[in-house]
Write a protein that holds these residues in place. Structure first.
Motif, PDB file in Angstrom:
ATOM      1  N   ASP A 137       0.822  -1.217   0.000  1.00  0.00           N
ATOM      2  CA  ASP A 137       0.000   0.000   0.000  1.00  0.00           C
ATOM      3  C   ASP A 137       0.854   1.264   0.000  1.00  0.00           C
ATOM      4  N   GLU A 138       2.150   1.108  -0.230  1.00  0.00           N
ATOM      5  CA  GLU A 138       3.090   2.215  -0.076  1.00  0.00           C
ATOM      6  C   GLU A 138       3.950   2.369  -1.335  1.00  0.00           C
ATOM      7  N   LEU A 139       4.212   3.630  -1.704  1.00  0.00           N
ATOM      8  CA  LEU A 139       5.118   3.928  -2.806  1.00  0.00           C
ATOM      9  C   LEU A 139       6.310   4.715  -2.289  1.00  0.00           C
ATOM     10  N   ILE A 140       7.507   4.355  -2.760  1.00  0.00           N
ATOM     11  CA  ILE A 140       8.756   4.994  -2.320  1.00  0.00           C
ATOM     12  C   ILE A 140       9.392   5.685  -3.526  1.00  0.00           C
ATOM     13  N   PHE A 141       9.868   6.916  -3.310  1.00  0.00           N
ATOM     14  CA  PHE A 141      10.436   7.724  -4.396  1.00  0.00           C
ATOM     15  C   PHE A 141      11.845   8.210  -4.049  1.00  0.00           C
ATOM     16  N   ASP A 142      12.628   8.396  -5.099  1.00  0.00           N
ATOM     17  CA  ASP A 142      13.941   9.042  -4.999  1.00  0.00           C
ATOM     18  C   ASP A 142      13.736  10.487  -5.487  1.00  0.00           C
ATOM     19  N   VAL A 143      13.904  11.466  -4.593  1.00  0.00           N
ATOM     20  CA  VAL A 143      13.514  12.846  -4.898  1.00  0.00           C
ATOM     21  C   VAL A 143      14.691  13.803  -4.738  1.00  0.00           C
ATOM     22  N   PRO A 144      15.051  14.541  -5.789  1.00  0.00           N
ATOM     23  CA  PRO A 144      16.060  15.601  -5.628  1.00  0.00           C
ATOM     24  C   PRO A 144      15.529  16.677  -4.673  1.00  0.00           C
ATOM     25  N   ALA A 145      16.438  17.349  -3.987  1.00  0.00           N
ATOM     26  CA  ALA A 145      16.045  18.342  -2.977  1.00  0.00           C
ATOM     27  C   ALA A 145      15.116  19.401  -3.547  1.00  0.00           C
ATOM     28  N   ASP A 146      15.391  19.861  -4.771  1.00  0.00           N
ATOM     29  CA  ASP A 146      14.599  20.966  -5.330  1.00  0.00           C
ATOM     30  C   ASP A 146      13.212  20.537  -5.811  1.00  0.00           C
ATOM     31  N   GLU A 147      12.903  19.242  -5.745  1.00  0.00           N
ATOM     32  CA  GLU A 147      11.574  18.777  -6.149  1.00  0.00           C
ATOM     33  C   GLU A 147      10.738  18.286  -4.966  1.00  0.00           C
ATOM     34  N   LEU A 148      11.299  18.347  -3.764  1.00  0.00           N
ATOM     35  CA  LEU A 148      10.608  17.797  -2.593  1.00  0.00           C
ATOM     36  C   LEU A 148       9.236  18.439  -2.385  1.00  0.00           C
ATOM     37  N   GLU A 149       9.160  19.774  -2.444  1.00  0.00           N
ATOM     38  CA  GLU A 149       7.893  20.450  -2.189  1.00  0.00           C
ATOM     39  C   GLU A 149       6.832  20.047  -3.214  1.00  0.00           C
ATOM     40  N   THR A 150       7.256  19.902  -4.461  1.00  0.00           N
ATOM     41  CA  THR A 150       6.320  19.468  -5.512  1.00  0.00           C
ATOM     42  C   THR A 150       5.826  18.055  -5.232  1.00  0.00           C
ATOM     43  N   ILE A 151       6.755  17.162  -4.900  1.00  0.00           N
ATOM     44  CA  ILE A 151       6.406  15.755  -4.644  1.00  0.00           C
ATOM     45  C   ILE A 151       5.495  15.625  -3.426  1.00  0.00           C
ATOM     46  N   LYS A 152       5.748  16.429  -2.402  1.00  0.00           N
ATOM     47  CA  LYS A 152       4.921  16.383  -1.184  1.00  0.00           C
ATOM     48  C   LYS A 152       3.460  16.684  -1.497  1.00  0.00           C
ATOM     49  N   LYS A 153       3.235  17.494  -2.513  1.00  0.00           N
ATOM     50  CA  LYS A 153       1.868  17.846  -2.904  1.00  0.00           C
ATOM     51  C   LYS A 153       1.299  16.846  -3.917  1.00  0.00           C
ATOM     52  N   VAL A 154       2.115  16.502  -4.904  1.00  0.00           N
ATOM     53  CA  VAL A 154       1.629  15.718  -6.046  1.00  0.00           C
ATOM     54  C   VAL A 154       1.326  14.261  -5.678  1.00  0.00           C
ATOM     55  N   VAL A 155       2.221  13.602  -4.937  1.00  0.00           N
ATOM     56  CA  VAL A 155       2.059  12.164  -4.681  1.00  0.00           C
ATOM     57  C   VAL A 155       0.778  11.845  -3.906  1.00  0.00           C
ATOM     58  N   PRO A 156       0.529  12.497  -2.752  1.00  0.00           N
ATOM     59  CA  PRO A 156      -0.725  12.189  -2.048  1.00  0.00           C
ATOM     60  C   PRO A 156      -1.957  12.510  -2.886  1.00  0.00           C
ATOM     61  N   GLU A 157      -1.882  13.575  -3.644  1.00  0.00           N
ATOM     62  CA  GLU A 157      -3.019  13.977  -4.480  1.00  0.00           C
ATOM     63  C   GLU A 157      -3.328  12.900  -5.520  1.00  0.00           C
ATOM     64  N   VAL A 158      -2.302  12.413  -6.196  1.00  0.00           N
ATOM     65  CA  VAL A 158      -2.495  11.372  -7.212  1.00  0.00           C
ATOM     66  C   VAL A 158      -3.003  10.093  -6.570  1.00  0.00           C
ATOM     67  N   MET A 159      -2.423   9.693  -5.458  1.00  0.00           N
ATOM     68  CA  MET A 159      -2.829   8.445  -4.814  1.00  0.00           C
ATOM     69  C   MET A 159      -4.266   8.519  -4.309  1.00  0.00           C
ATOM     70  N   GLN A 160      -4.644   9.655  -3.753  1.00  0.00           N
ATOM     71  CA  GLN A 160      -5.986   9.790  -3.189  1.00  0.00           C
ATOM     72  C   GLN A 160      -7.065   9.872  -4.266  1.00  0.00           C
ATOM     73  N   ASN A 161      -6.663  10.179  -5.493  1.00  0.00           N
ATOM     74  CA  ASN A 161      -7.630  10.282  -6.595  1.00  0.00           C
ATOM     75  C   ASN A 161      -7.486   9.148  -7.605  1.00  0.00           C
ATOM     76  N   ALA A 162      -6.807   8.078  -7.198  1.00  0.00           N
ATOM     77  CA  ALA A 162      -6.603   6.945  -8.119  1.00  0.00           C
ATOM     78  C   ALA A 162      -7.938   6.371  -8.583  1.00  0.00           C
ATOM     79  N   VAL A 163      -8.843   6.160  -7.644  1.00  0.00           N
ATOM     80  CA  VAL A 163     -10.205   5.702  -7.974  1.00  0.00           C
ATOM     81  C   VAL A 163     -11.179   6.463  -7.083  1.00  0.00           C
TER      82      VAL A 163
END
Length: 885
Positions: A839-865
């Motif tokens: 039930d978990e996804l793990i990502f390798d994130v460059p420092a300058d993309e952390l803020e974007t990923i913090k927003k995008v990943v939960p949003e995508v997962m919560q709207n999967a279905v």
């Protein structure tokens, strides 16, 4: 016409005899779906005997159409005394008819008439047309049909031994002719068919009377001439019964049958359907016989195919294909990240090309073809093919058909990864399994070049040949979307993840290994101190002697070799002596040391990464499994296990490992599929679901009244229900009485009534259909749902409840992965998806993309279905995987 022979079989009678011939082995004769097969098997044995013996040109098996016939209208109690046909036999009759059809034999029944009448009518038609006729029955009633042209065979012991009744044999046995046998029956009556004859007239008396008078009619014509006797009195009193019995006993030889004699001609055996039938029934002996007798279709063989061997000289002669090709990349070994290449095959247009030199794939025009976005590619295993070609520096594009995934979805109970084995499941016998070609060793035992190339060519032909069959099955199962929009796209995502790999710090693992070694030394010393002596902690026998003899702990379980010291046993004893917990800790740390420290150090590749392999076609629920190494099962309950995650680090020094996992996704799926308003309310209002359940099962008014122990119990009930737990299982899990556990479950269903309805509905669906499915139509076949064994059947019922939930959660995370990869590509991010842990996804994130990923990943997962309850995904991040948890 003399060479024509008509075989007529009394289907119901022989099936009845067949059933009881193997009745004592009823439990042994069951197929994987729980269908009893003893009557089918014995019926086939009888059929083999009589077909070989008679070699008929025409065959018919007649069945009774029902209990109501012209005879029941004459006499309502006709056959009324018979016991009800066993359900275990009734369920087999349709399958006997199916088998007959596959064997090219017609079966037939006629409303208002019995099988005897059908046989009597066709035997008369056969005799008049000059046929030799053979009749088979378990009932002697049909012996009245014996004649110079017709032999009636009656089953004796079992069904394979037959007694032949000719007019001569009838005279020997009964003293009367076949026709006179009807009159005998009229006088005797028939207990089996439940009609009376003349009082106190048995076989001997009846035979003597008919031998003297010739018929019932003639007896009564001369009745006044008989001397006064009890027999004469009974004959006079029961005259009506005698004539009624004769009518009932007489087979109607002018029944309005449908088919002409020519239509009863035995047809060719449908080998494909018959093989499928035998496989369904689990008839291994008949399968073997079928294969041996049908060499062209039935035997597993590498059929010789035409192919062109490719080399550098003829590469430029390849046709220019613009639409579709089929391609197979041969590697020997399960781990395709490291497996040796053995060759490839390619079908382009009408030609098949093969080579044992995979370097040709990196040359023109092959590399361009494989990378061409416009050309569709059919392959056996998309992920394996993409990774293998990547190792050769080729970026495979537009693979739009995966035979392995299609076969897996059609029936995930038969999830072999061997192309040859899968071919056999679908009755394509032109290709041997790999083990038959390469052997079982770690290195491929390549056969001679001609056999090898033929096998490679056969593989690519099989991929193409079975494509229409598998795609048709997917459509029939309403699984097109599951295949096209989930499994195929996620295979591409997984390939990308596997190729990326996970950066692993070997020095961290070495340091952890040293730390764990020290901890094991300390635990050893503590254990020896508690035991009062040194011994081999890893020896169950020596450990058992210390615990149960020297320290006198109560032995819970014994094995053939002594005391059990399993984890289950030790968990029950850990409060009785400090040594037990220390042994448990020792074992866990020793396992972490060997499996994850030494194990991971062995699989770090030259690029400094571990490249796990996801098994997409392993589980029946659709969950992914990770191997070589397994990154999904790193133990996290023990701190030493958690520390293993320190070794997994981001690609960039200042980067992050980002983790996002679904919160209670299986319970949310349960709330959705059950439609239970109370559970849905808890998720919609954001309650702690376990506290909410605790309030329900303990009848509390406020969440403030819920104690940690109550919540723990409620959590066990929540997740136990998902897995169809029993009161016994729950009592064992929680260490409470069975009565209390039953109370918890009853209270749970009282508060969540639609969950109980859902469970019952799924079990009933499984019983009717033989499978259950997720909201995305992923099927789970349940062959044991009708098993007679209670434990086996109960497990199937629990699986019926759980599979749509666990499978639904698996579908959701896969959709999230697909959407997430699309989002990463769309935003042109450097962040990469690394691992999926259920039930978990793990990502390798460059420092300058952390803020974007913090927003995008939960949003995508919560709207999967979109479920009837919200999906919630929680995030964490850190400079290694340990910190991200």
């Amino acid at each position: 016409m003399a060479n024509k022979k008509l075989l007529l079989i009394d289907g119901n009678s022989v099936a009845f005899r067949a059933f009881y011939a193997l009745y004592r082995q009823l439990d042994r004769f069951q197929n994987p779906e729980g269908l009893h097969t003893n009557a089918i098997y014995a019926f086939k044995n009888m059929l083999d005997v009589i077909l070989k013996q008679e070699n008929p040109s025409h065959v018919l098996v007649a069945f009774d159409a029902g209990k109501v016939t012209f005879r029941t209208k004459l006499y309502s109690d006709y056959k009324g005394g018979r016991q009800k046909t066993p359900g275990e036999l009734l369920e087999q009759i349709p399958y006997i008819k199916e088998m007959l059809k596959d064997l090219g034999i017609k079966s037939y029944e006629l409303v208002n008439y019995e099988a005897d009448d059908i046989i009597g009518t066709y035997s008369k038609m056969g005799e008049e047309a000059g046929y030799q006729v053979a009749i088979v029955s378990g009932d002697k009633d049909l012996t009245q049909l014996a004649s110079d042209s017709t032999t009636v065979y009656v089953t004796k012991s079992g069904v394979s031994e037959l007694e032949a009744f000719t007019p001569e044999h009838m005279k020997e046995v009964n003293g009367v002719t076949p026709t006179e046998f009807i009159d005998m029956k009229a006088l005797m009556g028939d207990n089996s068919d439940n009609y009376p004859g003349v009082t106190k007239v048995g076989p001997k008396t009846a035979s003597n009377l008919i031998q003297k008078y010739g018929s019932v009619e003639n007896i009564y014509k001369h009745i006044d001439e008989m001397k006064k006797s009890k027999l004469k009195e009974n004959l006079i009193n029961d005259k009506d019964k005698a004539f009624l019995a004769k009518t009932l006993a007489t087979i109607d030889r002018t029944s309005p049958v449908e088919f002409k004699l020519d239509e009863l001609k035995k047809q060719e055996t449908n080998v494909v359907d018959l093989r499928k039938f035998y496989e369904q029934m689990n008839f291994r002996r008949f399968l073997a016989e079928l294969n041996n007798s049908n060499s062209e279709i039935g035997e597993v063989s590498d059929k010789k195919v035409d192919y062109i061997v490719l080399d550098e000289q003829n590469l430029n002669k390849l046709p220019n294909v613009k639409s579709e090709v089929s391609f197979y990349l041969g590697m020997f070994g399960e781990n395709y990240h490291l497996a040796d290449f053995v060759g490839f095959s390619l079908k382009m247009g009408d030609n098949v090309y093969v080579s044992n030199d995979v370097s040709l794939l990196t040359k023109q025009p092959l590399q361009t073809l494989l990378e061409d976005q416009a050309v569709n590619k059919n392959v056996f295993d998309l992920k394996r093919t993409i990774v293998g070609l990547h190792r050769l520096g080729i970026k495979a594009n537009n693979i739009n058909y995966d035979m392995l995934l299609a076969s897996y979805l059609v029936n995930n109970e038969n999830n072999s990864n061997d192309l040859g084995e899968i071919c056999q499941l679908y009755n394509y016998y032109d290709l041997q399994p790999d083990v038959d070609i390469y052997g079982k060793g770690k290195k491929a035992a390549i056969p001679d070049e001609e056999i090898f190339f033929n096998h490679l060519a056969g593989k690519v032909l099989a991929i193409e040949a079975l494509k229409p069959t598998l795609l048709k099955r997917l459509t029939e199962h309403e699984q097109d979307d599951l295949y096209e929009t989930i499994e195929m796209p996620v295979a591409n995502v997984l390939a990308k993840m596997e190729i990326t790999g996970l950066k692993t710090d070997a020095s961290t693992l070495v340091q952890l290994g040293n730390d764990f070694g020290q901890r094991l030394t300390e635990l050893e010393a503590d254990i020896y101190l508690e035991a009062g002596e040194r011994f081999n902690i890893n020896s169950p026998k020596q450990l058992g002697q210390i615990l149960f003899e020297k320290l006198e702990l109560p032995p819970i379980k014994k094995t053939k070799t002594g005391y059990s010291t399993s984890v289950e046993v030790l968990e029950q004893l850990k409060d009785q002596s400090p040594i037990v917990q220390k042994v448990l800790d020792y074992r866990q740390i020793a396992k972490i040391q060997s499996t994850y420290v030494k194990g991971l150090l062995d699989v770090i590749q030259p690029d400094g990464r571990v490249h796990t392999r996801y098994q997409q076609t392993l589980t029946a629920t659709g969950r992914l499994s990770s191997v070589d190494p397994n990154l999904q099962n790193i133990p996290v309950r023990l701190e030493e296990g958690k520390k293993i995650r320190k070794a997994f680090i981001p690609s960039n020094k200042d980067g992050y490992i980002f983790s996002c996992d679904y919160s209670q996704v299986e319970l949310r799926v349960l709330a959705h599929v059950s439609g239970d308003e109370n559970m849905q309310e808890a998720f919609k209002t954001g309650y702690d679901i376990h506290a909410h359940t605790a309030m329900k099962i303990f009848h509390l008014d406020s969440p403030d009244e819920v104690t940690p122990n109550m919540r723990r119990h409620a959590k066990a009930v929540n997740f136990g229900i998902v897995y169809g737990i029993s009161d016994y299982g729950l009592s064992k899990n929680l260490g409470i009485s069975r009565k209390q556990a039953k109370e918890f479950i009853d209270n749970y269903f009282e508060q969540y009534p639609k969950i109980k309805d859902y469970m019952d509905k799924e079990i009933n669906f499984a019983r009717e259909k033989g499978y259950v499915e997720t909201i995305m139509h992923r099927r789970r076949y349940l062959p044991d749902i009708h098993a007679k064994n209670f434990n086996v059947r109960s497990f199937a019922e629990r699986t019926a409840i759980n599979s749509p939930i666990q499978g639904g959660a698996a579908d959701i995370i896969k959709i999230a992965m697909i959407n997430m990869q699309k989002k990463l590509d769309e935003l042109n991010l450097k962040s990469k998806m690394l691992i999926q842990v259920h039930d978990e996804l793990i990502f390798d994130v460059p420092a300058d993309e952390l803020e974007t990923i913090k927003k995008v990943v939960p949003e995508v997962m919560q709207n999967a279905v979109h479920l009837d309850v919200p999906l919630v995904a929680d995030s964490n991040w850190g400079h290694d995987w340990y910190e991200a948890k």
